[in-house]
Design a protein around this motif. Structure first.
Motif, PDB file in Angstrom:
ATOM      1  N   LEU A 150      -5.699  -9.939   2.545  1.00  0.00           N
ATOM      2  CA  LEU A 150      -4.938 -10.551   3.633  1.00  0.00           C
ATOM      3  C   LEU A 150      -3.461 -10.531   3.266  1.00  0.00           C
ATOM      4  N   ILE A 151      -2.630 -10.199   4.230  1.00  0.00           N
ATOM      5  CA  ILE A 151      -1.184 -10.247   4.012  1.00  0.00           C
ATOM      6  C   ILE A 151      -0.517 -10.719   5.291  1.00  0.00           C
ATOM      7  N   LEU A 207      -4.003   3.003   3.125  1.00  0.00           N
ATOM      8  CA  LEU A 207      -4.053   4.467   3.195  1.00  0.00           C
ATOM      9  C   LEU A 207      -3.036   5.118   2.260  1.00  0.00           C
ATOM     10  N   GLY A 208      -2.930   4.575   1.058  1.00  0.00           N
ATOM     11  CA  GLY A 208      -2.059   5.174   0.056  1.00  0.00           C
ATOM     12  C   GLY A 208      -0.641   4.659   0.045  1.00  0.00           C
ATOM     13  N   ALA A 209      -0.242   3.919   1.075  1.00  0.00           N
ATOM     14  CA  ALA A 209       1.110   3.362   1.138  1.00  0.00           C
ATOM     15  C   ALA A 209       1.048   1.879   0.772  1.00  0.00           C
ATOM     16  N   HIS A 210       1.962   1.434  -0.067  1.00  0.00           N
ATOM     17  CA  HIS A 210       2.000   0.039  -0.486  1.00  0.00           C
ATOM     18  C   HIS A 210       3.009  -0.722   0.367  1.00  0.00           C
ATOM     19  N   LEU A 211       2.551  -1.793   1.005  1.00  0.00           N
ATOM     20  CA  LEU A 211       3.378  -2.579   1.917  1.00  0.00           C
ATOM     21  C   LEU A 211       3.488  -4.004   1.397  1.00  0.00           C
ATOM     22  N   ASP A 212       4.699  -4.562   1.418  1.00  0.00           N
ATOM     23  CA  ASP A 212       4.869  -5.958   1.031  1.00  0.00           C
ATOM     24  C   ASP A 212       5.115  -6.816   2.263  1.00  0.00           C
ATOM     25  N   GLN A 213       5.277  -8.129   2.072  1.00  0.00           N
ATOM     26  CA  GLN A 213       5.389  -9.038   3.199  1.00  0.00           C
ATOM     27  C   GLN A 213       6.621  -8.777   4.054  1.00  0.00           C
ATOM     28  N   GLY A 214       7.682  -8.301   3.433  1.00  0.00           N
ATOM     29  CA  GLY A 214       8.898  -8.026   4.188  1.00  0.00           C
ATOM     30  C   GLY A 214       8.995  -6.605   4.698  1.00  0.00           C
ATOM     31  N   LEU A 215       7.927  -5.828   4.487  1.00  0.00           N
ATOM     32  CA  LEU A 215       7.906  -4.410   4.891  1.00  0.00           C
ATOM     33  C   LEU A 215       9.108  -3.659   4.313  1.00  0.00           C
ATOM     34  N   THR A 216       9.364  -3.894   3.024  1.00  0.00           N
ATOM     35  CA  THR A 216      10.439  -3.191   2.331  1.00  0.00           C
ATOM     36  C   THR A 216       9.835  -2.079   1.463  1.00  0.00           C
ATOM     37  N   SER A 258       6.306   5.220   6.305  1.00  0.00           N
ATOM     38  CA  SER A 258       5.932   3.808   6.370  1.00  0.00           C
ATOM     39  C   SER A 258       6.758   2.917   5.445  1.00  0.00           C
ATOM     40  N   TRP A 259       7.376   3.482   4.391  1.00  0.00           N
ATOM     41  CA  TRP A 259       8.062   2.602   3.435  1.00  0.00           C
ATOM     42  C   TRP A 259       9.524   2.941   3.195  1.00  0.00           C
ATOM     43  N   TYR A 260       9.956   4.160   3.512  1.00  0.00           N
ATOM     44  CA  TYR A 260      11.355   4.495   3.238  1.00  0.00           C
ATOM     45  C   TYR A 260      12.252   3.837   4.292  1.00  0.00           C
ATOM     46  N   PRO A 261      13.327   3.137   3.874  1.00  0.00           N
ATOM     47  CA  PRO A 261      14.169   2.414   4.842  1.00  0.00           C
ATOM     48  C   PRO A 261      14.893   3.348   5.795  1.00  0.00           C
ATOM     49  N   ARG A 262      15.035   2.896   7.029  1.00  0.00           N
ATOM     50  CA  ARG A 262      15.724   3.713   8.034  1.00  0.00           C
ATOM     51  C   ARG A 262      17.195   3.891   7.665  1.00  0.00           C
TER      52      ARG A 262
END
Length: 470
Positions: A96-97, A126-135, A187-191
């Motif tokens: 859960l996140i 799916l191989g991408a690591h996501l944190d709570q702030g989506l950074t 999914s993870w690289y900043p815009r």
């Protein structure tokens, strides 16, 4: 089975599908397709996502507690599906996140089959690591744990005195390792990478470690110079480009429309009076503003998506080719500007004032010892007294043993009286650019260096074997 124009006869399968069969994931998608359909619930704001047996449920509201209640209700629907399909879920493997837009920490847990699951700070999807702030931080941390293994594997075949050639090692890094580093960049690289300077520095360091192994250079050699010598664009630019290409493919495949509809659902729930609605359908167009990044945007249209599907496909293919060309040109220009403004690696700028693929021609067909010697001479990061003194190696003086001047690359090649006999191999070469900038002359320089026996690193390398292409 049908594959393009081929259609096989009907065959009865009695023993099931062999493990590892390419048809297994396809059949599994049919098997659990209705699980995703049954899990979707507009009233609970539930959006399911799945790939084979990896199922994710996304919900949103103004309260984490409400989100948890919605997820628990959705999970009960999943259990009903499992009972009717002879399947079973494992709550202990569930995570859960809470994705949040502020630094506040939310700790609301979820209970699945009497198992309490506390929220995680990051998850792997799916191989991408996501944190709570989506950074990017969670994915970068995971990348750093993989680097030693990948680097060790590369170094095992790229020793500076006997390893595989520079071009072959470059091909391995470019085709296998770098794509692994860029996986999931969308999914993870900043815009806005300008706001993530620490990320840029970390990525530069990562690529530098691999390129030193590829090319056989000293650690002191600047990463910018190694990127120019191997014609390998900076990793942050490569990731940014990959993320932009991924986002564009989403738009051209029609997923942009789905994204807009999803955003409209959110706006309808939290709409402020007077806020305009988005159109459901659109067509893509290529926008190439001067001196800025090209992009494909969608313009609203009243044309039904089904009616214009054929035209849209043709338009999308044409736009994709045009966009890729424009994007490559844009990032090539960014790399060029960065190299011209950089204060590092200026010794290489003598040979290549701009990034160019022609840099690789110097190393084509050359052995790894040859390439290692050449890059060390060209970067001026080599085991001569002048460099070793600047590198603060103990008990080393910059003065050459001839006592006439500091032992630099120029002094060693053209002036030191200790090597007058061996210098006949240079055939009258007198300048760094002339000696190290041309393919034929570089071979004379390597012969000269090996004949002097000056560098212990290459003292056991036979001259002919170093020059012989493998």
């Amino acid at each position: 089975m049908r594959l393009l124009d081929f259609e096989s006869s009907v065959e009865k399968v009695d023993l099931g599908i062999p493990q590892g069969s390419p048809i297994s994931p396809i059949l599994y998608l049919f098997y659990n397709a209705d699980l995703l359909e049954e899990s979707e619930d507009i009233s609970l704001s539930i959006t399911p996502m799945g790939f084979v047996d990896d199922i994710s449920l996304l919900t949103y509201s103004k309260s984490t507690k409400r989100n948890v209640r919605n997820l628990e209700k959705a999970y009960r629907k999943c259990l009903n599906w499992a009972r009717s399909h002879g399947s079973r879920f494992n709550p202990e493997k569930s995570e859960l996140i809470h994705f949040i837009g502020r630094r506040r920490v939310y700790k609301a847990p979820i209970t699945l089959e009497n198992k309490t699951i506390k929220p995680s700070g990051s998850i792997k999807l799916l191989g991408a690591h996501l944190d709570q702030g989506l950074t990017y931080k969670a994915h970068l941390k995971a990348l750093n744990t993989k680097i030693p293994t990948l680097l060790s594997a590369l170094k095992s075949i790229t020793s500076s005195t006997w390893g595989t050639s520079l071009l072959e090692a470059r091909k391995l890094y470019r085709g296998a390792i770098r794509p692994a580093l860029a996986y999931g960049a969308l999914s993870w690289y900043p815009r806005d990478s300008n706001k993530a300077k620490s990320l840029k520095k970390s990525l530069e360091s990562i690529q530098g470690r691999f390129l030193r192994a590829v090319i056989g250079a000293y650690k002191a050699a600047s990463i910018e110079a190694l990127e120019i010598e191997t014609f390998m664009e900076p990793l942050d630019l490569y990731l940014e480009k990959s993320a932009n290409q991924g986002a564009t493919r989403q738009v051209l495949r029609g997923y942009g429309r789905e994204g807009r509809l999803y955003r409209e659902i959110l706006r309808n729930r939290f709409r402020r009076r007077g806020q305009p609605r988005l159109e459901s359908h659109s067509i893509p167009i290529l926008k190439t503003p001067r001196d800025s990044k090209p992009e494909i945007i969608e313009t609203p249209t009243t044309i039904d998506a089904q009616e214009e599907s054929g035209e849209r496909l043709a338009l999308s293919n044409a736009l994709w080719k045009e966009y890729k060309k424009a994007l490559e040109a844009f990032y090539a220009s960014k790399w060029k500007d960065r190299w011209e403004k950089s204060k590092k690696g200026r010794a290489i700028a003598l040979f290549h004032p701009q990034p160019t693929e022609k840099a690789l021609k110097l190393y084509k067909g050359r052995t790894k010892p040859f390439c290692s010697i050449l890059i060390q001479l060209r970067t001026e990061k080599i085991g001569l007294n002048g460099f070793l003194k600047r590198a603060r190696v103990p008990n080393i003086e910059a003065l050459c043993e001839c006592k006439e001047a500091e032992e630099t690359v120029e002094h060693f090649l053209f002036k030191c009286p200790r090597w007058m006999e061996q210098r006949t191999l240079l055939n009258g070469l007198k300048t760094i650019k002339e000696a190290l900038g041309k393919r034929d002359n570089s071979e004379r320089v390597v012969r000269y260096l090996l004949a002097t026996g000056r560098l212990e690193q290459f003292s056991r390398i036979d001259c002919e074997s170093a020059l012989e292409a493998r």
